[in-house]
Design a protein around this motif. Structure first.
Motif, short mmCIF file in Angstrom:
data_model
loop_
_atom_site.label_atom_id
_atom_site.label_comp_id
_atom_site.label_asym_id
_atom_site.label_seq_id
_atom_site.Cartn_x
_atom_site.Cartn_y
_atom_site.Cartn_z
N LEU A 156 0.65 -1.37 -0.23
CA LEU A 156 0.11 0.17 0.11
C LEU A 156 0.70 0.87 0.03
O LEU A 156 0.86 2.50 -0.59
CB LEU A 156 -0.94 -0.71 1.50
N CYS A 157 2.04 1.60 1.12
CA CYS A 157 2.83 2.38 0.89
C CYS A 157 3.78 2.31 -0.83
O CYS A 157 3.23 3.80 -0.84
CB CYS A 157 3.25 2.00 1.76
N ARG A 158 4.20 1.76 -1.52
CA ARG A 158 4.66 1.62 -2.78
C ARG A 158 3.47 2.20 -3.65
O ARG A 158 2.92 3.03 -4.46
CB ARG A 158 4.95 0.74 -2.91
N GLU A 159 2.23 2.15 -3.49
CA GLU A 159 0.92 2.16 -4.23
C GLU A 159 1.04 3.35 -4.37
O GLU A 159 1.00 3.93 -5.74
CB GLU A 159 -0.09 0.91 -4.35
N LEU A 160 0.47 4.32 -2.97
CA LEU A 160 0.68 5.68 -2.94
C LEU A 160 1.79 6.26 -3.09
O LEU A 160 1.55 7.07 -3.98
CB LEU A 160 0.34 5.58 -1.15
N LYS A 161 2.67 5.59 -3.41
CA LYS A 161 3.86 6.68 -3.63
C LYS A 161 3.92 6.51 -5.64
O LYS A 161 3.93 7.83 -5.84
CB LYS A 161 5.25 6.00 -3.60
N ASP A 162 3.38 5.36 -6.03
CA ASP A 162 3.25 5.70 -7.53
C ASP A 162 2.74 5.99 -7.95
O ASP A 162 2.31 6.55 -8.86
CB ASP A 162 3.56 4.03 -7.55
N ARG A 163 1.50 5.96 -7.04
CA ARG A 163 0.20 6.59 -7.82
C ARG A 163 0.23 8.70 -7.20
O ARG A 163 -0.53 9.31 -8.27
CB ARG A 163 -1.22 6.44 -7.28
N TYR A 164 0.31 8.35 -6.12
CA TYR A 164 0.10 9.81 -5.71
C TYR A 164 1.73 10.48 -5.04
O TYR A 164 1.58 11.94 -4.85
CB TYR A 164 -0.90 10.00 -4.86
N GLY A 165 3.13 10.14 -5.38
CA GLY A 165 3.84 10.52 -4.70
C GLY A 165 4.49 11.18 -3.61
O GLY A 165 3.40 10.04 -3.11
N ILE A 166 4.85 11.17 -3.08
CA ILE A 166 6.23 11.18 -1.66
C ILE A 166 4.09 11.86 -0.58
O ILE A 166 4.25 11.77 0.55
CB ILE A 166 6.79 12.42 -1.29
N SER A 167 3.54 13.22 -1.26
CA SER A 167 2.48 13.16 -0.37
C SER A 167 1.46 12.61 -0.55
O SER A 167 0.93 12.51 0.82
CB SER A 167 2.16 14.81 -1.21
#
Length: 280
Positions: free
Chosen positions: A27-38
């Motif tokens: 989930l952490c990686r998915e958030l980064k890939d889809r929405y960046g660090i923010s």
């Protein structure tokens, strides 16, 4: 209002903890890939539970892999991702944005305003992707805010409003399981709201902020009353969970629902008890 639906780590097997962490990292990686660090910094344990629950129920094709990150720069970490992970990442960002807007409107928190500005463009697309869910989440958060400003004392009404928000999150699809998932989300949401209020009550009283437990806090049996309320909410949550035909990840899910959700309550209760003894 997040971070309470967690594992009881000492009570879980190593293999199950590793499995749980792979979904968390996914989930952490998915958030980064889809929405960046923010987007990545909005990661919550609560939404990891949603990923595992819906993955266990619907059994989507899950991709396994490995990744490195700032937290674990040396060793690659196992990750699991599927279409539920994508949905949970979307809901994570959507909830975070509207919670930040609510915090700005109610308490004028500059950090909340700044973070909401960063997420604003991303959320416009989510509003179009999930128009009904987005509309309902905004509606319930607005109702919650209105009742808080009015000093609403009905704890059941307040917690129920947040329960409706969690209903929307767990109801991924309109199918035969939607009814049970909605009821499960409703009572889990009430639990989260009540535990959050219990957690914050001392600070809220000190800062003269709204808290549904402000008046009850001075009562001698306050902690036990809150415990009984939480037990009733989790009993209903678990009843709905046990109706679902889940075979996979059951040890993890039961660890969270029957044990993990109580970790924070017991910690708060212990700290306040020790603090009271010191004062005496």
């Amino acid at each position: 209002m997040f971070g309470y639906v967690v594992l009881n780590k000492p009570e879980i097997k190593f293999k199950d903890f590793d499995l749980y962490r792979s979904f968390y990292c996914g989930l952490c990686r998915e958030l980064k890939d889809r929405y960046g660090i923010s987007g990545q910094i909005s990661l919550t344990y609560d939404m990891t539970f949603v990923v595992i629950l819906l993955s266990a129920l619907y059994e989507p094709v899950t991709q396994k892999g490995e990744t490195r990150c700032i937290i674990h720069p040396v060793h690659r970490q196992p990750v699991r991702r599927n279409e539920v992970t994508e949905y949970a990442a979307d809901m994570n960002v959507l909830l975070t944005y509207y919670k930040c807007r609510d915090d700005w409107d109610d308490e004028k928190k500059i950090t909340a305003l700044g973070y909401s500005k960063v997420l604003q463009g991303k959320v416009r697309k989510l509003d179009q992707k999930y128009p009904e869910k987005s509309r309902r989440i905004q509606k319930y958060l607005a109702e919650l805010s209105t009742m808080e400003k009015a000093g609403e004392k009905d704890i059941d009404k307040m917690s129920g409003c947040f329960g409706k928000i969690m209903e929307e999150i767990l109801a991924w699809k309109s199918d035969v399981w939607e009814s049970s998932l909605r009821r499960m989300g409703f009572f889990l949401g009430k639990f989260i709201y009540l535990l959050d209020a219990y957690d914050d009550v001392e600070e809220d009283i000190k800062n003269k902020n709204y808290n549904p437990f402000s008046e009850q806090y001075i009562m001698e049996a306050f902690d036990e009353q809150v415990r009984q309320l939480l037990i009733m909410m989790m009993a209903q949550t678990c009843r709905e969970f046990e109706k679902l035909p889940i075979i996979k990840y059951t040890d993890i899910l039961r660890n969270i629902l029957y044990s993990g959700v109580w970790v924070r309550f017991e910690m708060i209760h212990k700290q306040r008890k020790e603090s009271g003894e010191k004062k005496e």
